[in-house]
Design a protein around this motif. Structure first.
Motif, mmCIF file in Angstrom:
data_model
loop_
_atom_site.group_PDB
_atom_site.id
_atom_site.type_symbol
_atom_site.label_atom_id
_atom_site.label_comp_id
_atom_site.label_asym_id
_atom_site.label_seq_id
_atom_site.Cartn_x
_atom_site.Cartn_y
_atom_site.Cartn_z
ATOM 1 N N PRO A 9 25.955 111.326 89.218
ATOM 2 C CA PRO A 9 27.166 111.475 90.043
ATOM 3 C C PRO A 9 27.979 112.726 89.738
ATOM 4 C CG PRO A 9 26.922 109.199 89.336
ATOM 5 C CD PRO A 9 25.867 109.969 88.606
ATOM 6 N N ASP A 10 28.084 113.106 88.446
ATOM 7 C CA ASP A 10 28.886 114.287 88.136
ATOM 8 C C ASP A 10 28.255 115.558 88.688
ATOM 9 O OD1 ASP A 10 26.797 113.935 86.246
ATOM 10 O OD2 ASP A 10 27.800 115.278 84.839
ATOM 11 N N ARG A 11 26.904 115.579 88.752
ATOM 12 C CA ARG A 11 26.246 116.766 89.324
ATOM 13 C C ARG A 11 26.427 116.806 90.846
ATOM 14 N NH1 ARG A 11 21.955 118.896 86.695
ATOM 15 N NH2 ARG A 11 22.047 120.500 88.308
ATOM 16 N N ILE A 12 26.422 115.641 91.492
ATOM 17 C CA ILE A 12 26.682 115.596 92.934
ATOM 18 C C ILE A 12 28.086 116.104 93.225
ATOM 19 C CG2 ILE A 12 27.087 114.022 94.877
ATOM 20 C CD1 ILE A 12 24.177 114.626 94.494
ATOM 21 N N LEU A 13 29.046 115.699 92.396
ATOM 22 C CA LEU A 13 30.413 116.206 92.568
ATOM 23 C C LEU A 13 30.452 117.715 92.360
ATOM 24 C CD1 LEU A 13 32.469 113.418 90.751
ATOM 25 C CD2 LEU A 13 32.405 113.897 93.210
ATOM 26 N N GLU A 14 29.686 118.215 91.399
ATOM 27 C CA GLU A 14 29.644 119.655 91.154
ATOM 28 C C GLU A 14 29.086 120.397 92.367
ATOM 29 O OE1 GLU A 14 28.119 122.583 87.564
ATOM 30 O OE2 GLU A 14 26.803 120.943 88.195
ATOM 31 N N VAL A 15 28.013 119.860 92.971
ATOM 32 C CA VAL A 15 27.442 120.478 94.173
ATOM 33 C C VAL A 15 28.435 120.397 95.327
ATOM 34 C CG1 VAL A 15 25.604 120.298 95.904
ATOM 35 C CG2 VAL A 15 25.052 120.049 93.474
ATOM 36 N N ARG A 16 29.097 119.250 95.473
ATOM 37 C CA ARG A 16 30.102 119.122 96.540
ATOM 38 C C ARG A 16 31.209 120.159 96.374
ATOM 39 N NH1 ARG A 16 34.578 114.722 95.937
ATOM 40 N NH2 ARG A 16 35.099 116.359 94.417
ATOM 41 N N ASP A 17 31.727 120.292 95.156
ATOM 42 C CA ASP A 17 32.806 121.247 94.925
ATOM 43 C C ASP A 17 32.343 122.676 95.184
ATOM 44 O OD1 ASP A 17 34.403 119.123 94.248
ATOM 45 O OD2 ASP A 17 34.259 119.434 92.076
ATOM 46 N N ALA A 18 31.093 122.983 94.796
ATOM 47 C CA ALA A 18 30.562 124.321 95.062
ATOM 48 C C ALA A 18 30.445 124.564 96.562
ATOM 49 C CB ALA A 18 29.194 124.486 94.384
ATOM 50 N N ALA A 19 30.030 123.535 97.303
ATOM 51 C CA ALA A 19 29.917 123.672 98.753
ATOM 52 C C ALA A 19 31.289 123.867 99.394
ATOM 53 C CB ALA A 19 29.217 122.451 99.337
ATOM 54 N N LEU A 20 32.288 123.152 98.883
ATOM 55 C CA LEU A 20 33.646 123.353 99.387
ATOM 56 C C LEU A 20 34.112 124.777 99.110
ATOM 57 C CD1 LEU A 20 35.281 119.980 98.260
ATOM 58 C CD2 LEU A 20 34.840 120.714 100.619
ATOM 59 N N HIS A 56 30.397 114.931 100.913
ATOM 60 C CA HIS A 56 30.091 114.055 99.779
ATOM 61 C C HIS A 56 29.171 112.918 100.206
ATOM 62 C CE1 HIS A 56 31.807 111.831 96.004
ATOM 63 N NE2 HIS A 56 30.571 112.266 95.837
ATOM 64 N N SER A 57 29.428 112.344 101.370
ATOM 65 C CA SER A 57 28.589 111.261 101.881
ATOM 66 C C SER A 57 27.151 111.739 102.105
ATOM 67 C CB SER A 57 29.175 110.721 103.185
ATOM 68 O OG SER A 57 28.311 109.762 103.775
ATOM 69 N N ASP A 58 27.000 112.910 102.730
ATOM 70 C CA ASP A 58 25.657 113.447 102.975
ATOM 71 C C ASP A 58 24.890 113.624 101.666
ATOM 72 O OD1 ASP A 58 26.119 113.550 105.697
ATOM 73 O OD2 ASP A 58 26.643 115.684 105.710
ATOM 74 N N LEU A 59 25.552 114.196 100.668
ATOM 75 C CA LEU A 59 24.890 114.448 99.389
ATOM 76 C C LEU A 59 24.495 113.138 98.712
ATOM 77 C CD1 LEU A 59 27.130 117.361 98.086
ATOM 78 C CD2 LEU A 59 24.706 117.520 98.703
ATOM 79 N N ASN A 60 25.382 112.161 98.731
ATOM 80 C CA ASN A 60 25.061 110.870 98.115
ATOM 81 C C ASN A 60 23.880 110.198 98.803
ATOM 82 O OD1 ASN A 60 26.824 110.540 95.912
ATOM 83 N ND2 ASN A 60 28.527 110.027 97.264
#
Length: 374
Positions: A9-20, A56-60
């Motif tokens: 989960p923390d890596r997904i958040l990292e990817v989400r933040d990078a995408a933002l 975030h939903s797409d990545l999850n």
């Protein structure tokens, strides 16, 4: 097909933040991020009104899917598309690290840098002639005809593996008219961390594998696959497998190097890789893969893009196979040609593969030697 998530989960958040940070949450960009992902799968993803939450939903959702029925991993494709849409260094590094982890885990690639101290490499380009004869292109086209996408369905206990039964994909190439070389981990058809296929299941997976030649564009996607008859030789340590096709296709074979490639200090060797990355149409990395280190068993080479699919031939400029590509890893602690964000690739020297075949499968080795002399 759902499975253990590729990224925590923390890596997904990292990817989400990078995408933002990279501006990829814009709804107009979302179709670009899903390019080459099956429309039928895209249509199953929940729609969320807030762009950041949608991201975030797409990545999850993608993180929970091992692969689709077309053998592709949606999160891997999304990350590749994100890289293509990003120019800022910080988010690009996040996407590249995530891509490397997803690709290695989805393909079962070994970690190619385990136990290695990565050196800093600065190639000297001054007074070096980097041109090649024009015939290089013609010969490369001929070499590409011997390269195929390989798909392997996983089996367990003698039956197709369920619920994660979608085929795994890699690259293979002809070493004789009907013998195809790829990686052992491609035929093993397991994600990283999974137990290896049992011997009988490995043989079943090989017999149900398929090789698609001339898959050069998406328009060639419906071409007929060549069937595999059996697995004739393999070794997990050197990470090679030799498959016999049910019928010999009418096409050239790749010539192989019988001696290990050596690298002279301060004089790196450029190599070429013909590949089917992510099960996609054939691509080629031309001469921007520089071998910086070699021993009797391995080649190690830098490139500024992913090196290609597992099982790809690593070729010198005369289109002779010197190594079998087996793994790629993004690293952030190496400098190459003035860049610090690069990939390190590892391939098994073909001379080591041939030596192992001569010792363990002499009949197969003799067949290869005869075909190479024709």
């Amino acid at each position: 097909m759902t499975s253990t998530p590729y990224l925590p989960p923390d890596r997904i958040l990292e990817v989400r933040d990078a995408a933002l940070q990279a501006g990829l949450a814009d709804p107009s960009v979302r179709p670009l991020l899903f390019e080459n992902i099956m429309p039928a799968y895209r249509g199953t993803l929940p729609l969320v009104p807030a762009p950041g939450r949608q991201l975030h939903s797409d990545l999850n959702e993608m993180n929970r899917v091992e692969r689709l029925v077309d053998t592709r991993v949606p999160l891997e494709i999304w990350l590749r598309n994100a890289i293509a849409q990003t120019s800022e260094a910080a988010p690009l590094a996040v996407f590249q690290r995530a891509l490397d982890d997803v690709v290695r885990d989805s393909s079962g690639e070994p970690d190619v840098l385990t136990g290695l101290d990565l050196p800093e490499v600065k190639e000297q380009q001054v007074n070096r002639d980097d041109t090649v004869p024009f015939g290089f292109l013609r010969d490369g086209d001929r070499a590409g005809a011997a390269v195929a996408r390989v798909t392997v369905p996983p089996y367990e206990g003698g039956a197709p593996l369920q619920p994660n039964g979608s085929p795994h994909s890699g690259t293979g190439w002809l070493i004789t008219p009907d013998l195809l070389v790829t990686n052992h981990h491609v035929v093993n058809a397991r994600t990283g961390g999974s137990a290896a296929a049992a011997p009988d299941d490995l043989l079943l997976q090989a017999r149900h594998a398929r090789a698609r030649f001339d898959y050069d564009t998406d328009a060639d996607g419906e071409a007929e696959d060549a069937a595999v008859a059996l697995l004739v030789a393999a070794d997990p340590d050197l990470d090679y497998a030799v498959l016999r096709l049910a019928e010999a296709p009418s096409r050239p074979v790749l010539r192989v190097a019988r001696r290990p490639l050596t690298v002279v200090s301060d004089n790196p060797v450029a190599v070429n890789i013909i590949q089917h990355p992510s099960g996609l149409p054939k691509r080629v990395a031309l001469r921007n893969n520089v071998v910086y280190e070699a021993d009797e068993r391995d080649l190690r080479y830098f490139t500024d893009t992913r090196g290609g699919s597992s099982g790809s031939p690593v070729l010198t400029d005369d289109w002779r196979v010197v190594a079998l590509h087996r793994g790629t890893k993004w690293v952030g602690n190496a400098s190459f040609q003035g860049r610090t964000e690069t990939f390190v690739n590892v391939g098994t020297q073909l001379a080591a593969v041939l030596g192992h075949l001569a010792a363990t499968s002499p009949a197969v080795h003799a067949e290869i030697e005869a075909a190479q002399q024709e």
